[in-house]
Design a protein around this motif. Structure first.
Motif, PDB file in Angstrom:
ATOM      1  N   GLY A   1      -6.249  -2.014   6.650  1.00  0.00           N
ATOM      2  CA  GLY A   1      -5.345  -2.216   5.529  1.00  0.00           C
ATOM      3  C   GLY A   1      -4.204  -3.143   5.882  1.00  0.00           C
ATOM      4  N   ARG A   2      -3.614  -2.950   7.050  1.00  0.00           N
ATOM      5  CA  ARG A   2      -2.527  -3.821   7.497  1.00  0.00           C
ATOM      6  C   ARG A   2      -3.016  -5.251   7.663  1.00  0.00           C
ATOM      7  N   ALA A   3      -4.206  -5.386   8.230  1.00  0.00           N
ATOM      8  CA  ALA A   3      -4.748  -6.731   8.441  1.00  0.00           C
ATOM      9  C   ALA A   3      -4.980  -7.438   7.107  1.00  0.00           C
ATOM     10  N   LYS A   4      -5.522  -6.703   6.133  1.00  0.00           N
ATOM     11  CA  LYS A   4      -5.766  -7.294   4.817  1.00  0.00           C
ATOM     12  C   LYS A   4      -4.450  -7.694   4.155  1.00  0.00           C
ATOM     13  N   ALA A   5      -3.454  -6.823   4.248  1.00  0.00           N
ATOM     14  CA  ALA A   5      -2.160  -7.124   3.638  1.00  0.00           C
ATOM     15  C   ALA A   5      -1.539  -8.365   4.263  1.00  0.00           C
ATOM     16  N   ALA A   6      -1.654  -8.495   5.589  1.00  0.00           N
ATOM     17  CA  ALA A   6      -1.091  -9.660   6.279  1.00  0.00           C
ATOM     18  C   ALA A   6      -1.802 -10.949   5.855  1.00  0.00           C
ATOM     19  N   VAL A   7      -3.120 -10.890   5.768  1.00  0.00           N
ATOM     20  CA  VAL A   7      -3.877 -12.073   5.351  1.00  0.00           C
ATOM     21  C   VAL A   7      -3.553 -12.428   3.901  1.00  0.00           C
ATOM     22  N   LEU A   8      -3.421 -11.416   3.039  1.00  0.00           N
ATOM     23  CA  LEU A   8      -3.097 -11.654   1.639  1.00  0.00           C
ATOM     24  C   LEU A   8      -1.743 -12.354   1.497  1.00  0.00           C
ATOM     25  N   LEU A   9      -0.760 -11.896   2.257  1.00  0.00           N
ATOM     26  CA  LEU A   9       0.566 -12.527   2.208  1.00  0.00           C
ATOM     27  C   LEU A   9       0.512 -13.964   2.710  1.00  0.00           C
TER      28      LEU A   9
ATOM     29  N   PRO B   1      -6.609 -18.964  -6.365  1.00  0.00           N
ATOM     30  CA  PRO B   1      -7.958 -19.263  -5.856  1.00  0.00           C
ATOM     31  C   PRO B   1      -8.199 -18.771  -4.433  1.00  0.00           C
ATOM     32  N   GLU B   2      -7.138 -18.620  -3.647  1.00  0.00           N
ATOM     33  CA  GLU B   2      -7.299 -18.156  -2.265  1.00  0.00           C
ATOM     34  C   GLU B   2      -7.571 -16.653  -2.180  1.00  0.00           C
ATOM     35  N   PHE B   3      -7.387 -15.950  -3.286  1.00  0.00           N
ATOM     36  CA  PHE B   3      -7.570 -14.499  -3.311  1.00  0.00           C
ATOM     37  C   PHE B   3      -8.979 -14.117  -2.857  1.00  0.00           C
ATOM     38  N   ARG B   4      -9.981 -14.919  -3.235  1.00  0.00           N
ATOM     39  CA  ARG B   4     -11.367 -14.588  -2.915  1.00  0.00           C
ATOM     40  C   ARG B   4     -11.689 -14.839  -1.448  1.00  0.00           C
ATOM     41  N   GLN B   5     -10.815 -15.546  -0.720  1.00  0.00           N
ATOM     42  CA  GLN B   5     -10.989 -15.648   0.730  1.00  0.00           C
ATOM     43  C   GLN B   5     -10.628 -14.323   1.396  1.00  0.00           C
ATOM     44  N   VAL B   6      -9.682 -13.620   0.811  1.00  0.00           N
ATOM     45  CA  VAL B   6      -9.274 -12.309   1.337  1.00  0.00           C
ATOM     46  C   VAL B   6     -10.222 -11.217   0.860  1.00  0.00           C
ATOM     47  N   PHE B   7     -10.572 -11.271  -0.419  1.00  0.00           N
ATOM     48  CA  PHE B   7     -11.460 -10.271  -1.014  1.00  0.00           C
ATOM     49  C   PHE B   7     -12.658 -10.989  -1.653  1.00  0.00           C
ATOM     50  N   PRO B   8     -13.723 -11.236  -0.892  1.00  0.00           N
ATOM     51  CA  PRO B   8     -14.904 -11.906  -1.472  1.00  0.00           C
ATOM     52  C   PRO B   8     -15.476 -11.160  -2.672  1.00  0.00           C
ATOM     53  N   ASP B   9     -15.392  -9.831  -2.628  1.00  0.00           N
ATOM     54  CA  ASP B   9     -15.844  -9.004  -3.753  1.00  0.00           C
ATOM     55  C   ASP B   9     -14.610  -8.458  -4.456  1.00  0.00           C
ATOM     56  N   TRP B  10     -14.324  -8.988  -5.647  1.00  0.00           N
ATOM     57  CA  TRP B  10     -13.097  -8.599  -6.343  1.00  0.00           C
ATOM     58  C   TRP B  10     -13.172  -7.193  -6.943  1.00  0.00           C
ATOM     59  N   THR B  11     -14.358  -6.560  -6.936  1.00  0.00           N
ATOM     60  CA  THR B  11     -14.513  -5.239  -7.555  1.00  0.00           C
ATOM     61  C   THR B  11     -14.205  -4.086  -6.604  1.00  0.00           C
ATOM     62  N   THR B  12     -13.868  -4.365  -5.337  1.00  0.00           N
ATOM     63  CA  THR B  12     -13.546  -3.276  -4.408  1.00  0.00           C
ATOM     64  C   THR B  12     -12.208  -2.638  -4.789  1.00  0.00           C
ATOM     65  N   LEU B  13     -11.957  -1.419  -4.290  1.00  0.00           N
ATOM     66  CA  LEU B  13     -10.747  -0.690  -4.645  1.00  0.00           C
ATOM     67  C   LEU B  13      -9.486  -1.438  -4.239  1.00  0.00           C
ATOM     68  N   ARG B  14      -9.462  -1.979  -3.018  1.00  0.00           N
ATOM     69  CA  ARG B  14      -8.266  -2.663  -2.535  1.00  0.00           C
ATOM     70  C   ARG B  14      -8.028  -3.958  -3.329  1.00  0.00           C
ATOM     71  N   SER B  15      -9.113  -4.638  -3.675  1.00  0.00           N
ATOM     72  CA  SER B  15      -8.979  -5.868  -4.455  1.00  0.00           C
ATOM     73  C   SER B  15      -8.428  -5.568  -5.845  1.00  0.00           C
ATOM     74  N   LEU B  16      -8.987  -4.551  -6.504  1.00  0.00           N
ATOM     75  CA  LEU B  16      -8.508  -4.193  -7.840  1.00  0.00           C
ATOM     76  C   LEU B  16      -7.060  -3.721  -7.805  1.00  0.00           C
ATOM     77  N   ALA B  17      -6.709  -2.981  -6.763  1.00  0.00           N
ATOM     78  CA  ALA B  17      -5.313  -2.539  -6.637  1.00  0.00           C
ATOM     79  C   ALA B  17      -4.374  -3.731  -6.490  1.00  0.00           C
ATOM     80  N   SER B  18      -4.815  -4.753  -5.764  1.00  0.00           N
ATOM     81  CA  SER B  18      -3.997  -5.961  -5.600  1.00  0.00           C
ATOM     82  C   SER B  18      -3.853  -6.710  -6.918  1.00  0.00           C
ATOM     83  N   LEU B  19      -4.949  -6.830  -7.650  1.00  0.00           N
ATOM     84  CA  LEU B  19      -4.905  -7.543  -8.926  1.00  0.00           C
ATOM     85  C   LEU B  19      -4.018  -6.830  -9.942  1.00  0.00           C
ATOM     86  N   ARG B  20      -3.965  -5.514  -9.884  1.00  0.00           N
ATOM     87  CA  ARG B  20      -3.129  -4.770 -10.819  1.00  0.00           C
ATOM     88  C   ARG B  20      -1.655  -4.815 -10.420  1.00  0.00           C
ATOM     89  N   ALA B  21      -1.393  -4.726  -9.113  1.00  0.00           N
ATOM     90  CA  ALA B  21       0.001  -4.612  -8.653  1.00  0.00           C
ATOM     91  C   ALA B  21       0.661  -5.965  -8.426  1.00  0.00           C
TER      92      ALA B  21
END
Length: 425
Positions: free
Chosen positions: A236-244, A184-204
């Protein structure tokens, strides 16, 4: 036939002469029912005819109709159908190929007139067929005319697209549900799940446990493997850090990890396929619009996109068959309806008796025009300055758009703006 709304019903009644045999047909999936009357509604056949939805059935119906015509010395034949689902298309088109006039009766009209003859709410196929014939003889019908094949192709393609758009929305909602359950916290990092970085995260690395113990560099490397060309960088680094960080504090469900990962994989794969199909359909729509000269005229209105133009031509067909913008509004169910009795005046509202897809795209097209077209912006502002509410002004401008479209098509002109005279296309 003229299309002045004040005289249209009388004109339809006058069209049916003493030499007409009027046939009402109740359409079903497998077996249709037919009844025949004269121009005054008198039954001409002792009983109804049942015939199958096959070529043999169609030929059986035509023999029956011709024999009844010959017996009563009637020279003209008018077929009235109730357009039930999609079952009537093949029969109606076959009748047109035989040179027979076909008209359509609204199912609501049939329902409201079923008690006229016997004062009974009972319903059966022979009775419905007779009611349809009665309704046609009183002029309550619309013509069904064959159009150029390109309009049928456009209508089919738009219908297919609408279906897959709904499927895409359904899949998107299912994916959001999955995220809410397992991360559920994923949407705090990526409010729009359809962006490229969000989709890449969901797949990987869709689950919080997939990110456990990983570094920022490892997350960005996973993004690169998913095809992201710009996975790194400051953002990108900032997003990765927040995601972790959010994954470490996740409250997502961990009881069915493997099944959840498999479910998301299927959802994302299906979603990608649907999006690819929609892209193909949009390309096909643009290709079809190039074959329709009317499309270029409609495109000349700034802010009216290809999808809106395709929806208008698919839902309304050849606009050259329309005499006034009001006909287009009625086709979309955007004509006004009022319920008044005595001193009581009811609220005026949209009838919504028409093509819902056409109505939707006219509405969305107007929103686009209000953003991009200076003429419609100015008219909208003037309407609001005179006291009209935003929605009322919007629907009033849809009526203006309908009149502009039919006027342009009738005159073969393109739109050059309110301050300029239209020029020949």
């Amino acid at each position: 036939m003229k299309s002045n709304r004040k005289d249209i019903t009388n004109q339809r009644i006058e069209r049916i002469t003493m030499q007409h045999a009027v046939v009402g047909i109740d359409i079903a999936k497998d077996v249709h029912a037919a009844q025949m009357t004269d121009f005054r509604g008198r039954s001409l056949t002792p009983r109804h005819l049942s015939f199958s939805n096959t070529l043999e059935g169609f030929e059986k119906f035509l023999r029956w109709a011709r024999e009844a015509q010959s017996k009563h010395r009637l020279t003209s034949l008018l077929i009235g159908l109730e357009p039930t689902g999609h079952y009537w298309f093949n029969f109606a088109n076959w009748l047109l190929e035989q040179g027979i006039e076909v008209v359509l009766v609204n199912p609501v009209t049939t329902h409201r007139n079923k008690e006229n003859r016997d004062n009974s709410p009972s319903k059966n196929d022979p009775k419905d067929a007779l009611v349809i014939a009665d309704v046609v003889s009183r002029g309550y019908y619309t013509d069904y005319l064959a159009q150029a094949a390109v309009f049928d192709r456009l209508k089919t393609l738009m219908s297919n697209r609408e279906y897959w758009v709904k499927q895409g929305i359904s899949l998107g909602n299912r994916i959001v549900r999955w995220i809410d359950l397992y991360f559920p916290e994923f949407r705090q990092v990526f409010p729009d799940w359809t962006t490229l970085r969000s989709l890449a995260s969901l797949r990987a690395c869709p689950l919080p446990c997939d990110l456990k113990g990983r570094s920022v560099e490892e997350v960005m490397d996973l993004w690169r493997k998913q095809g992201m060309k710009r996975a790194a960088g400051v953002s990108g680094r900032a997003k990765a850090a927040v995601l972790l960080a959010t994954a470490a504090r996740s409250i997502g469900d961990t009881r069915a990890v493997e099944e959840a990962r498999q479910d998301l994989g299927h959802l994302l794969q299906t979603y990608d396929n649907v999006m690819a199909m929609l892209d193909e359909m949009d390309e096909a729509l643009q290709s079809l619009l190039e074959e329709i000269p009317l499309a270029e005229q409609l495109r000349s209105i700034r802010g009216l996109g290809d999808l809106t133009v395709a929806a208008i031509l698919a839902g309304a067909g050849d606009l050259r068959l329309y005499a006034h913008g009001r006909q287009l509004l009625r086709r979309a169910g955007l004509n006004l309806a009022e319920c008044t009795s005595g001193t009581s005046k009811g609220k005026i509202k949209l009838s919504k008796r028409g093509d819902s897809t056409l109505r939707k795209h006219l509405y969305w097209g107007m929103l686009s025009l209000l953003r991009q077209n200076p003429d419609f912006k100015r008219w909208h502002a003037n309407n609001q300055a005179r006291g009209l509410k935003k929605q009322a002004s919007l629907f009033k401008l849809i009526g203006k758009l309908a009149r502009i479209l039919i006027g342009m098509v009738q005159r073969g002109e393109t739109y050059r703006g309110a301050d300029f005279s239209p020029v020949a296309a």
